[in-house]
Design a protein around this motif. Structure first.
Motif, PDB file in Angstrom:
ATOM      1  N   LYS A 254       0.878  57.406 -46.691  1.00  0.00           N
ATOM      2  CA  LYS A 254       0.231  55.904 -46.917  1.00  0.00           C
ATOM      3  C   LYS A 254      -0.104  55.839 -48.658  1.00  0.00           C
ATOM      4  CE  LYS A 254      -1.379  55.776 -42.025  1.00  0.00           C
ATOM      5  NZ  LYS A 254      -2.541  55.731 -41.190  1.00  0.00           N
ATOM      6  N   PRO A 255      -0.411  54.869 -49.106  1.00  0.00           N
ATOM      7  CA  PRO A 255      -0.097  53.276 -48.417  1.00  0.00           C
ATOM      8  C   PRO A 255       1.402  52.963 -48.356  1.00  0.00           C
ATOM      9  CG  PRO A 255      -0.457  53.190 -50.903  1.00  0.00           C
ATOM     10  CD  PRO A 255      -0.689  54.655 -50.589  1.00  0.00           C
ATOM     11  N   TYR A 256       1.517  52.370 -47.089  1.00  0.00           N
ATOM     12  CA  TYR A 256       3.035  51.694 -46.844  1.00  0.00           C
ATOM     13  C   TYR A 256       3.192  50.657 -47.508  1.00  0.00           C
ATOM     14  CZ  TYR A 256       2.966  54.909 -42.558  1.00  0.00           C
ATOM     15  OH  TYR A 256       2.703  55.697 -41.650  1.00  0.00           O
ATOM     16  N   TYR A 257       4.284  50.467 -48.108  1.00  0.00           N
ATOM     17  CA  TYR A 257       4.917  49.342 -48.885  1.00  0.00           C
ATOM     18  C   TYR A 257       6.333  48.878 -48.572  1.00  0.00           C
ATOM     19  CZ  TYR A 257       7.715  52.684 -51.763  1.00  0.00           C
ATOM     20  OH  TYR A 257       8.563  53.539 -51.937  1.00  0.00           O
ATOM     21  N   ASN A 258       6.976  49.665 -47.879  1.00  0.00           N
ATOM     22  CA  ASN A 258       8.403  49.401 -47.588  1.00  0.00           C
ATOM     23  C   ASN A 258       8.485  48.903 -46.123  1.00  0.00           C
ATOM     24  OD1 ASN A 258      10.745  49.239 -48.928  1.00  0.00           O
ATOM     25  ND2 ASN A 258      11.100  51.405 -49.021  1.00  0.00           N
ATOM     26  N   VAL A 259       7.576  48.055 -46.046  1.00  0.00           N
ATOM     27  CA  VAL A 259       7.460  46.985 -44.535  1.00  0.00           C
ATOM     28  C   VAL A 259       7.465  45.522 -45.015  1.00  0.00           C
ATOM     29  CG1 VAL A 259       6.392  48.808 -43.268  1.00  0.00           C
ATOM     30  CG2 VAL A 259       5.095  47.312 -44.682  1.00  0.00           C
ATOM     31  N   ASN A 260       8.152  44.980 -43.813  1.00  0.00           N
ATOM     32  CA  ASN A 260       8.157  43.534 -44.446  1.00  0.00           C
ATOM     33  C   ASN A 260       6.972  42.812 -43.800  1.00  0.00           C
ATOM     34  OD1 ASN A 260       8.093  43.248 -41.762  1.00  0.00           O
ATOM     35  ND2 ASN A 260      10.329  42.683 -41.455  1.00  0.00           N
ATOM     36  N   GLU A 262       5.934  41.340 -41.434  1.00  0.00           N
ATOM     37  CA  GLU A 262       5.810  41.537 -40.015  1.00  0.00           C
ATOM     38  C   GLU A 262       5.176  42.963 -39.813  1.00  0.00           C
ATOM     39  OE1 GLU A 262       9.201  40.531 -37.944  1.00  0.00           O
ATOM     40  OE2 GLU A 262       9.005  38.415 -38.048  1.00  0.00           O
ATOM     41  N   GLY A 263       5.224  43.996 -41.034  1.00  0.00           N
ATOM     42  CA  GLY A 263       4.843  45.168 -40.779  1.00  0.00           C
ATOM     43  C   GLY A 263       5.879  46.077 -40.277  1.00  0.00           C
ATOM     44  N   LYS A 264       7.075  45.624 -40.300  1.00  0.00           N
ATOM     45  CA  LYS A 264       8.084  46.138 -39.660  1.00  0.00           C
ATOM     46  C   LYS A 264       8.767  47.123 -40.929  1.00  0.00           C
ATOM     47  CE  LYS A 264       9.086  43.520 -35.662  1.00  0.00           C
ATOM     48  NZ  LYS A 264      10.182  42.695 -34.982  1.00  0.00           N
ATOM     49  N   THR A 265       9.375  48.371 -40.563  1.00  0.00           N
ATOM     50  CA  THR A 265      10.299  49.002 -41.504  1.00  0.00           C
ATOM     51  C   THR A 265      11.868  48.499 -41.451  1.00  0.00           C
ATOM     52  OG1 THR A 265      10.831  50.653 -40.088  1.00  0.00           O
ATOM     53  CG2 THR A 265       8.958  50.870 -41.454  1.00  0.00           C
ATOM     54  N   TYR A 266      12.732  48.951 -42.194  1.00  0.00           N
ATOM     55  CA  TYR A 266      14.066  48.594 -42.247  1.00  0.00           C
ATOM     56  C   TYR A 266      14.714  48.954 -41.048  1.00  0.00           C
ATOM     57  CZ  TYR A 266      18.757  48.338 -43.379  1.00  0.00           C
ATOM     58  OH  TYR A 266      20.374  47.958 -43.745  1.00  0.00           O
ATOM     59  N   ALA A 267      14.325  50.373 -40.451  1.00  0.00           N
ATOM     60  CA  ALA A 267      14.935  50.746 -39.337  1.00  0.00           C
ATOM     61  C   ALA A 267      14.480  50.000 -38.079  1.00  0.00           C
ATOM     62  CB  ALA A 267      14.523  52.296 -39.059  1.00  0.00           C
ATOM     63  N   GLU A 268      13.128  49.299 -38.076  1.00  0.00           N
ATOM     64  CA  GLU A 268      12.771  48.590 -36.926  1.00  0.00           C
ATOM     65  C   GLU A 268      13.467  47.240 -36.759  1.00  0.00           C
ATOM     66  OE1 GLU A 268       8.299  50.643 -36.682  1.00  0.00           O
ATOM     67  OE2 GLU A 268       8.748  48.917 -37.760  1.00  0.00           O
ATOM     68  N   MET A 269      14.248  46.734 -37.845  1.00  0.00           N
ATOM     69  CA  MET A 269      14.783  45.537 -37.809  1.00  0.00           C
ATOM     70  C   MET A 269      15.740  45.429 -36.805  1.00  0.00           C
ATOM     71  SD  MET A 269      14.542  43.731 -41.759  1.00  0.00           S
ATOM     72  CE  MET A 269      15.334  42.367 -40.896  1.00  0.00           C
ATOM     73  N   GLY A 270      16.006  44.079 -36.225  1.00  0.00           N
ATOM     74  CA  GLY A 270      17.348  44.115 -35.043  1.00  0.00           C
ATOM     75  C   GLY A 270      18.612  44.105 -36.081  1.00  0.00           C
ATOM     76  N   TRP A 278      20.979  43.947 -44.813  1.00  0.00           N
ATOM     77  CA  TRP A 278      20.114  44.738 -45.982  1.00  0.00           C
ATOM     78  C   TRP A 278      19.423  43.739 -46.744  1.00  0.00           C
ATOM     79  CZ3 TRP A 278      18.238  49.077 -47.488  1.00  0.00           C
ATOM     80  CH2 TRP A 278      18.046  49.332 -48.658  1.00  0.00           C
ATOM     81  N   ASN A 279      20.309  42.786 -47.229  1.00  0.00           N
ATOM     82  CA  ASN A 279      19.684  41.708 -48.327  1.00  0.00           C
ATOM     83  C   ASN A 279      18.510  41.059 -47.759  1.00  0.00           C
ATOM     84  OD1 ASN A 279      21.240  42.585 -50.630  1.00  0.00           O
ATOM     85  ND2 ASN A 279      22.830  41.218 -49.852  1.00  0.00           N
ATOM     86  N   LYS A 280      18.714  40.549 -46.399  1.00  0.00           N
ATOM     87  CA  LYS A 280      17.474  39.864 -45.895  1.00  0.00           C
ATOM     88  C   LYS A 280      16.135  40.799 -45.927  1.00  0.00           C
ATOM     89  CE  LYS A 280      16.106  37.799 -41.630  1.00  0.00           C
ATOM     90  NZ  LYS A 280      16.544  37.676 -40.248  1.00  0.00           N
ATOM     91  N   ILE A 369       7.958  63.766 -39.957  1.00  0.00           N
ATOM     92  CA  ILE A 369       7.844  63.708 -41.371  1.00  0.00           C
ATOM     93  C   ILE A 369       8.580  62.463 -41.813  1.00  0.00           C
ATOM     94  CG2 ILE A 369       7.894  64.714 -43.553  1.00  0.00           C
ATOM     95  CD1 ILE A 369       7.459  67.192 -42.355  1.00  0.00           C
ATOM     96  N   GLY A 370       9.806  62.375 -41.550  1.00  0.00           N
ATOM     97  CA  GLY A 370      10.892  61.288 -42.063  1.00  0.00           C
ATOM     98  C   GLY A 370      10.241  60.109 -41.698  1.00  0.00           C
ATOM     99  N   ASN A 371       9.920  59.865 -40.258  1.00  0.00           N
ATOM    100  CA  ASN A 371       9.390  58.438 -39.742  1.00  0.00           C
ATOM    101  C   ASN A 371       8.152  58.094 -40.533  1.00  0.00           C
ATOM    102  OD1 ASN A 371      11.462  58.337 -37.768  1.00  0.00           O
ATOM    103  ND2 ASN A 371      10.361  59.344 -36.206  1.00  0.00           N
ATOM    104  N   ASP A 372       7.348  59.338 -40.721  1.00  0.00           N
ATOM    105  CA  ASP A 372       6.005  58.888 -41.358  1.00  0.00           C
ATOM    106  C   ASP A 372       5.934  58.341 -42.621  1.00  0.00           C
ATOM    107  OD1 ASP A 372       4.602  59.291 -39.256  1.00  0.00           O
ATOM    108  OD2 ASP A 372       3.831  61.358 -39.472  1.00  0.00           O
ATOM    109  N   ILE A 373       6.915  59.042 -43.536  1.00  0.00           N
ATOM    110  CA  ILE A 373       6.851  58.827 -44.973  1.00  0.00           C
ATOM    111  C   ILE A 373       8.039  57.537 -45.340  1.00  0.00           C
ATOM    112  CG2 ILE A 373       6.403  61.063 -45.455  1.00  0.00           C
ATOM    113  CD1 ILE A 373       9.244  62.014 -46.505  1.00  0.00           C
ATOM    114  N   GLY A 374       8.770  57.227 -44.257  1.00  0.00           N
ATOM    115  CA  GLY A 374       9.901  56.158 -44.344  1.00  0.00           C
ATOM    116  C   GLY A 374       9.238  54.832 -45.108  1.00  0.00           C
ATOM    117  N   PRO A 375       8.296  54.254 -44.590  1.00  0.00           N
ATOM    118  CA  PRO A 375       7.704  53.273 -44.962  1.00  0.00           C
ATOM    119  C   PRO A 375       7.144  53.381 -46.441  1.00  0.00           C
ATOM    120  CG  PRO A 375       6.897  53.536 -42.730  1.00  0.00           C
ATOM    121  CD  PRO A 375       7.479  54.637 -43.230  1.00  0.00           C
TER     122      PRO A 375
END
Length: 435
Positions: A254-260, A262-270, A278-280, A369-375
């Motif tokens: 943290k702090p997380y900045y790579n979330v949209n 809605e608080g979702k990461t790229y991997a969590e998008m549908g 990707w552009n969205k 670790i990867g999941n935690d630092i991804g955002p």
């Protein structure tokens, strides 16, 4: 602080701890600890505990005659420093103690009280002022062994009488004390006058503190600036940030900045399997939350007894990407590796996790670790100790380190950035290995 530092004698306390609070302290379960990080600039004083014959008071020595000289604290690669919360106090002495520049003013030792009291009074007085300017006290695992000279414990007991009789009242006075003085020297001087008026120190200390503050100003010392009002005060707040951990060892996520939004990461998008998705995703990010507009690359590396390559890898990538972006999982037994990685963690700011995990357990650790630092990253690379990050220079037909910063620049704002290409637009862009 002792219960959290792995003491060999569990019912022990440092000189200066309020005696009237001991029974409550021992009967109460240890406070819950959070693990995380704090900006180095927010640390005012560092106190190291010591093995051997640590600084206990006369009551402890008289009641523990055999154990007081064979004391140890936990000191292994996993041992962490302990941050004293701003709402609390903890005594520190004049041994193995470091006052950093921002708290240099706190070096003054009272001269109107006994020697067994002076450094403890100083520690509490300094902590009260540090609260006003956002500075903290940190305890570290032992760095020294204390072979104490012979003492007359009864004489020590008599000299420490103020510690036994006045400490709790002093702490209450400090908690209640306030000042609206504009400058820190004025605020410090005002506190010492109050201490004199309440009979904690003598008038000689009031005069001496005034001269001490004048001397610091004369030599060009820059005092921290206190808040102008209560609304700006840092009292009771802390810049410490709770971080995820493995086996009690924190690593920065943290702090997380790579979330949209809605608080979702790229991997969590549908929909994230094509260029449109990707552009969205990129269009929904709040760029202002980023620590930099450049691409943030984090490296995860596992190592074991790879000296001196380990040192070269860490220094190279720390200078290149920032030590805070390195995540090192180490299973070394080589003391050179362990010592260096503790330095890399505690001083340079790298994320180091000491572990004896097997391969299956390591797989789970890497996933967590990867999941935690991804955002809080743009790219995560798993590398080995003999792999060094470079950029291939097409013009010169050679690998280059100097071009890495240029290559990462402007990632967040440049839609045509090479690292934002997808699908058929990749062209000649690729990540690979060169022997």
């Amino acid at each position: 602080p002792y219960p959290h530092m792995g003491p060999s004698q569990p019912t022990s306390w440092p000189r200066g701890f309020p005696i009237d609070k001991l029974q409550h302290d021992f009967n109460q379960a240890p406070a819950k600890l959070d693990v995380g990080d704090i900006p180095y600039a927010s640390v005012g004083v560092i106190q190291s505990v010591c093995d051997g014959d640590p600084d206990n008071d006369a009551i402890y020595r008289l009641t523990h005659p055999t154990s007081s000289t064979s004391f140890t604290f936990e000191r292994n690669p996993q041992s962490m420093s302990l941050l004293i919360p701003q709402k609390g106090y903890s005594p520190y002495n004049a041994q193995a103690t470091t006052h950093l520049y921002a708290s240099l003013w706190g070096l003054y030792l009272p001269i109107s009280v006994p020697g067994r009291v002076t450094d403890i009074w100083r520690s509490y007085i300094t902590q009260r002022i540090m609260k006003d300017v956002g500075l903290h006290l940190v305890y570290t695992p032992p760095i020294v062994f204390h072979d104490r000279s012979s003492h007359n414990y009864l004489a020590d007991f008599q000299a420490e009488s103020d510690l036994y009789l006045k400490t709790s009242k002093l702490l209450q006075f400090l908690d209640d004390w306030e000042s609206s003085a504009v400058t820190l020297p004025e605020r410090i001087y005002s506190l010492w006058i109050g201490l004199y008026e309440h009979d904690y120190i003598g008038i000689t200390d009031v005069y001496a503190v005034k001269e001490w503050l004048i001397t610091l100003s004369d030599i060009g010392y820059k005092f921290p600036t206190p808040p102008k009002s209560k609304s700006e005060s840092t009292l009771g707040s802390s810049p410490a940030r709770v971080q995820p951990s493995l086996n009690g060892q924190p690593y920065r996520a943290k702090p997380y900045y790579n979330v949209n939004h809605e608080g979702k990461t790229y991997a969590e998008m549908g929909q994230h399997d094509n260029e449109k998705g990707w552009n969205k995703w990129l269009s929904t990010l709040d760029i202002d939350k980023r620590p930099t507009q450049d691409a943030v690359i984090k490296l995860i590396m596992m190592t074991m007894d790879e000296w001196p390559l380990l040192q070269s890898w860490t220094m190279f990538h720390g200078e290149l990407l920032g030590f805070e972006n390195l995540y090192i999982i180490d299973g070394s037994k080589d003391p050179r590796c362990i010592s260096f990685l503790r330095y890399a963690r505690d001083t340079l700011g790298a994320n180091v996790l000491f572990s004896t995990a097997n391969l299956n357990e390591l797989r789970l650790m890497l996933g967590q670790i990867g999941n935690d630092i991804g955002p809080s990253s743009d790219f995560i690379l798993k590398v080995d100790t003999d792999e060094f990050l470079q950029v291939y220079n097409n013009e010169e037909g050679a690998l280059s380190t100097s071009l890495v910063h240029d290559y990462l620049k402007g990632f967040a704002t440049n839609s045509a950035h090479a690292l934002r290409r997808t699908g058929g637009n990749f062209g000649n862009f690729h990540v690979g290995y060169s022997q």
